[in-house]
Design a protein around this motif. Structure first.
Motif, PDB file in Angstrom:
ATOM      1  N   UNK A  94      65.995 -57.558 -29.648  1.00  0.00           N
ATOM      2  CA  UNK A  94      67.079 -58.493 -29.957  1.00  0.00           C
ATOM      3  C   UNK A  94      68.185 -58.426 -28.936  1.00  0.00           C
ATOM      4  N   UNK A  95      69.279 -59.057 -29.284  1.00  0.00           N
ATOM      5  CA  UNK A  95      70.387 -59.173 -28.342  1.00  0.00           C
ATOM      6  C   UNK A  95      71.196 -57.892 -28.177  1.00  0.00           C
ATOM      7  N   UNK A  96      71.102 -56.980 -29.130  1.00  0.00           N
ATOM      8  CA  UNK A  96      71.894 -55.759 -29.041  1.00  0.00           C
ATOM      9  C   UNK A  96      71.073 -54.520 -29.299  1.00  0.00           C
ATOM     10  N   UNK A  97      71.734 -53.364 -29.171  1.00  0.00           N
ATOM     11  CA  UNK A  97      71.051 -52.090 -29.418  1.00  0.00           C
ATOM     12  C   UNK A  97      71.688 -51.332 -30.578  1.00  0.00           C
ATOM     13  N   UNK A  98      72.642 -51.938 -31.261  1.00  0.00           N
ATOM     14  CA  UNK A  98      73.347 -51.226 -32.322  1.00  0.00           C
ATOM     15  C   UNK A  98      72.423 -50.776 -33.443  1.00  0.00           C
ATOM     16  N   UNK A  99      71.345 -51.500 -33.695  1.00  0.00           N
ATOM     17  CA  UNK A  99      70.400 -51.082 -34.739  1.00  0.00           C
ATOM     18  C   UNK A  99      69.724 -49.769 -34.374  1.00  0.00           C
ATOM     19  N   UNK A 100      69.565 -49.475 -33.090  1.00  0.00           N
ATOM     20  CA  UNK A 100      69.001 -48.185 -32.674  1.00  0.00           C
ATOM     21  C   UNK A 100      70.079 -47.104 -32.680  1.00  0.00           C
ATOM     22  N   UNK A 101      71.281 -47.462 -32.265  1.00  0.00           N
ATOM     23  CA  UNK A 101      72.370 -46.483 -32.227  1.00  0.00           C
ATOM     24  C   UNK A 101      72.765 -46.006 -33.620  1.00  0.00           C
ATOM     25  N   UNK A 102      72.466 -46.815 -34.646  1.00  0.00           N
ATOM     26  CA  UNK A 102      72.796 -46.442 -36.023  1.00  0.00           C
ATOM     27  C   UNK A 102      71.908 -45.313 -36.544  1.00  0.00           C
TER      28      UNK A 102
END
Length: 142
Positions: A94-102
Protein backbone atom coordinates in the motif's frame (compact mmCIF):
# COMPACT_ATOMS: atom_id res chain seq x y z
CA UNK A 1 13.76 -25.62 -6.10
CA UNK A 2 13.33 -24.29 -2.57
CA UNK A 3 16.18 -24.65 -0.15
CA UNK A 4 17.27 -23.39 3.20
CA UNK A 5 20.53 -21.42 3.10
CA UNK A 6 23.60 -22.56 4.91
CA UNK A 7 24.28 -20.83 8.20
CA UNK A 8 27.55 -19.48 6.82
CA UNK A 9 27.11 -15.84 5.88
CA UNK A 10 28.77 -14.21 2.95
CA UNK A 11 29.61 -10.58 2.50
CA UNK A 12 26.67 -10.26 0.09
CA UNK A 13 24.10 -9.93 2.88
CA UNK A 14 21.80 -12.48 1.23
CA UNK A 15 22.52 -15.35 3.60
CA UNK A 16 23.25 -17.67 0.66
CA UNK A 17 26.76 -18.89 -0.02
CA UNK A 18 28.15 -18.40 -3.52
CA UNK A 19 27.98 -22.20 -4.03
CA UNK A 20 24.27 -22.18 -3.21
CA UNK A 21 23.63 -19.28 -5.58
CA UNK A 22 25.52 -21.06 -8.37
CA UNK A 23 23.53 -24.26 -7.84
CA UNK A 24 20.43 -22.32 -8.84
CA UNK A 25 18.70 -22.29 -5.47
CA UNK A 26 15.93 -19.73 -5.43
CA UNK A 27 15.17 -17.24 -2.72
CA UNK A 28 11.51 -16.73 -1.86
CA UNK A 29 9.34 -13.63 -1.96
CA UNK A 30 6.08 -14.08 -0.06
CA UNK A 31 3.04 -12.15 -1.28
CA UNK A 32 0.21 -11.07 1.02
CA UNK A 33 -1.68 -8.76 -1.29
CA UNK A 34 -4.70 -9.51 -3.41
CA UNK A 35 -5.11 -13.12 -2.31
CA UNK A 36 -4.49 -16.31 -4.26
CA UNK A 37 -6.18 -14.94 -7.38
CA UNK A 38 -3.54 -12.18 -7.63
CA UNK A 39 -0.51 -14.49 -7.30
CA UNK A 40 -0.17 -15.23 -11.06
CA UNK A 41 -0.17 -11.49 -11.80
CA UNK A 42 2.45 -10.84 -9.13
CA UNK A 43 4.60 -13.70 -10.43
CA UNK A 44 4.43 -12.42 -14.00
CA UNK A 45 5.21 -8.85 -12.95
CA UNK A 46 8.20 -9.85 -10.83
CA UNK A 47 9.84 -12.63 -12.86
CA UNK A 48 11.72 -10.21 -15.11
CA UNK A 49 12.90 -8.08 -12.20
CA UNK A 50 13.76 -10.88 -9.76
CA UNK A 51 14.58 -13.94 -11.90
CA UNK A 52 16.30 -15.88 -9.09
CA UNK A 53 13.40 -15.36 -6.71
CA UNK A 54 10.39 -17.63 -6.38
CA UNK A 55 7.11 -15.82 -5.73
CA UNK A 56 4.87 -17.69 -3.28
CA UNK A 57 1.62 -16.98 -1.50
CA UNK A 58 1.73 -15.79 2.10
CA UNK A 59 0.95 -18.64 4.47
CA UNK A 60 2.00 -21.41 2.07
CA UNK A 61 2.83 -24.32 4.42
CA UNK A 62 5.33 -25.76 1.90
CA UNK A 63 7.62 -22.74 2.24
CA UNK A 64 10.40 -23.18 4.80
CA UNK A 65 10.59 -19.98 6.88
CA UNK A 66 14.40 -19.85 6.54
CA UNK A 67 14.14 -19.64 2.72
CA UNK A 68 12.08 -16.43 2.76
CA UNK A 69 14.13 -13.33 1.91
CA UNK A 70 11.44 -10.82 0.94
CA UNK A 71 7.82 -10.21 1.86
CA UNK A 72 5.39 -7.97 -0.02
CA UNK A 73 2.53 -7.49 2.40
CA UNK A 74 -0.53 -5.55 3.38
CA UNK A 75 -1.34 -5.61 7.09
CA UNK A 76 0.55 -8.73 8.19
CA UNK A 77 -0.58 -10.24 11.46
CA UNK A 78 1.26 -9.21 14.62
CA UNK A 79 4.61 -11.05 14.76
CA UNK A 80 4.19 -12.61 11.31
CA UNK A 81 7.31 -11.01 9.82
CA UNK A 82 9.39 -12.17 12.80
CA UNK A 83 8.68 -15.82 11.82
CA UNK A 84 11.15 -15.50 8.92
CA UNK A 85 14.68 -15.53 10.36
CA UNK A 86 16.39 -14.61 7.06
CA UNK A 87 13.97 -11.90 5.96
CA UNK A 88 15.96 -9.08 4.37
CA UNK A 89 13.21 -6.69 3.25
CA UNK A 90 9.50 -6.15 3.92
CA UNK A 91 7.65 -4.22 1.24
CA UNK A 92 4.29 -2.58 1.80
CA UNK A 93 1.77 -3.23 -0.96
CA UNK A 94 0.00 0.00 0.00
CA UNK A 95 0.85 3.64 0.15
CA UNK A 96 2.37 3.56 3.63
CA UNK A 97 4.31 1.39 6.05
CA UNK A 98 2.52 2.31 9.28
CA UNK A 99 0.70 -1.05 9.34
CA UNK A 100 4.11 -2.75 9.64
CA UNK A 101 5.49 -0.24 12.13
CA UNK A 102 2.50 -0.94 14.41
CA UNK A 103 3.83 -4.49 14.97
CA UNK A 104 5.70 -4.47 18.28
CA UNK A 105 7.35 -7.78 17.27
CA UNK A 106 8.80 -6.41 14.04
CA UNK A 107 12.43 -7.55 13.82
CA UNK A 108 14.72 -4.65 14.77
CA UNK A 109 16.64 -3.24 11.84
CA UNK A 110 14.46 -4.93 9.20
CA UNK A 111 14.41 -2.63 6.17
CA UNK A 112 10.91 -1.52 5.19
CA UNK A 113 9.91 -0.13 1.83
CA UNK A 114 6.71 0.70 0.01
CA UNK A 115 5.82 -0.37 -3.47
CA UNK A 116 5.20 2.59 -5.74
CA UNK A 117 3.44 1.88 -9.00
CA UNK A 118 1.75 4.32 -11.39
CA UNK A 119 -1.57 3.01 -10.04
CA UNK A 120 -0.48 3.79 -6.48
CA UNK A 121 0.52 7.33 -7.42
CA UNK A 122 -2.75 7.87 -9.28
CA UNK A 123 -4.82 6.49 -6.41
CA UNK A 124 -3.08 8.70 -3.85
CA UNK A 125 -3.51 11.77 -6.06
CA UNK A 126 -7.24 11.00 -6.36
CA UNK A 127 -7.54 10.45 -2.59
CA UNK A 128 -5.87 13.79 -1.83
CA UNK A 129 -8.03 15.56 -4.42
CA UNK A 130 -11.18 14.01 -2.92
CA UNK A 131 -10.20 15.03 0.60
CA UNK A 132 -9.40 18.56 -0.53
CA UNK A 133 -12.71 18.92 -2.35
CA UNK A 134 -14.64 17.55 0.63
CA UNK A 135 -12.99 20.08 2.93
CA UNK A 136 -13.58 22.93 0.49
CA UNK A 137 -17.27 21.97 0.13
CA UNK A 138 -17.79 21.57 3.85
CA UNK A 139 -18.47 17.85 3.53
CA UNK A 140 -16.68 16.79 6.68
CA UNK A 141 -17.50 13.40 8.11
CA UNK A 142 -19.55 13.64 11.30
Amino acid sequence: MIATPSPARTGSGTGWSSAERHRGLRMILLIKSGGAQALPDWSTALEGVLPATEVRLWGDPAVPPAAVRYALVWEPERGALARYPNLRLAISAGAGIEHMLADDLLPPGLPLARLVLPETQQGMAEFVAMGTLMLMRGMRES
